[in-house]
Design a protein around this motif. Structure first.
Motif, mmCIF file in Angstrom:
data_model
loop_
_atom_site.group_PDB
_atom_site.id
_atom_site.type_symbol
_atom_site.label_atom_id
_atom_site.label_comp_id
_atom_site.label_asym_id
_atom_site.label_seq_id
_atom_site.Cartn_x
_atom_site.Cartn_y
_atom_site.Cartn_z
ATOM 1 N N ASN A 26 53.257 17.246 -27.783
ATOM 2 C CA ASN A 26 54.697 17.046 -27.667
ATOM 3 C C ASN A 26 55.338 18.325 -27.141
ATOM 4 N N ASP A 27 56.637 18.275 -26.936
ATOM 5 C CA ASP A 27 57.359 19.421 -26.365
ATOM 6 C C ASP A 27 57.249 20.687 -27.217
ATOM 7 N N ASN A 28 56.890 20.536 -28.479
ATOM 8 C CA ASN A 28 56.746 21.696 -29.362
ATOM 9 C C ASN A 28 55.317 22.219 -29.435
ATOM 10 N N PHE A 39 53.511 21.119 -20.650
ATOM 11 C CA PHE A 39 53.697 20.268 -19.481
ATOM 12 C C PHE A 39 52.726 20.655 -18.365
ATOM 13 N N ASP A 100 58.421 22.636 -15.864
ATOM 14 C CA ASP A 100 58.762 21.529 -16.737
ATOM 15 C C ASP A 100 58.889 20.229 -15.961
ATOM 16 N N LEU A 103 57.145 15.177 -19.915
ATOM 17 C CA LEU A 103 55.855 15.279 -20.599
ATOM 18 C C LEU A 103 55.293 13.907 -20.950
#
Length: 155
Positions: A26-28, A39, A100, A103
């Protein structure tokens, strides 16, 4: 005596394990090593797997240094169950410059490519360093490459 690697992308349970791990990103998700963000790593893998699978129009050519050292390097990388070393170099064609993007869309592409190995058929594939590879060698390399990057991001 060393054990031959048994984990290959051509085994359904291995593909499912990798897909489950991809879905955890995930983005974290933060890298434990290397310079890529999550990404970039996923995008790197969608491009790399598309290259192996023959998606898009790829030119397959072995580099001169690969003709000299590729066979030795391949045998060293896939000889056992040990994961790839951290921070191994990648050729410039696989470096993702974009910082970026979406994702979730990239993850779905990667998952789709993982599923495509069920019907792998790319007789034209020539690795840019390792050269012509057997199906068994490709299966191990793809598993180890995917596992390497998923471990890089802690999944």
């Amino acid at each position: 005596m060393m054990n031959k690697p048994t984990k290959t992308i051509f085994t359904e349970t291995i593909r499912e394990e990798l897909i489950n791990r991809i879905s955890l990103l995930n983005d974290n998700s933060n890298a434990r090593w290397g310079k890529m963000n999550v990404f970039q790593m996923v995008k790197h893998n969608t491009y790399w797997n598309g290259w192996i699978l023959g998606e898009d129009n790829h030119n397959y050519k072995q580099a001169f240094m690969g003709k000299i050292f590729g066979g030795i390097g391949l045998r060293k990388m896939i000889k056992d169950e040990n994961p790839f070393d951290k921070n191994i170099p990648t050729s410039s064609q696989f470096k993702v410059r974009e910082m970026d993007g979406d994702l979730e869309v990239e993850k779905l592409k990667w998952i789709s490519l993982m599923k495509a190995y069920e019907n792998y058929d790319n007789p034209d594939f020539i690795h840019d360093f390792f050269g012509k590879m057997t199906r068994a060698q490709i299966g191990i390399l793809v598993f180890k490459h995917s596992d390497h990057h998923l471990r890089q991001f802690g999944v």
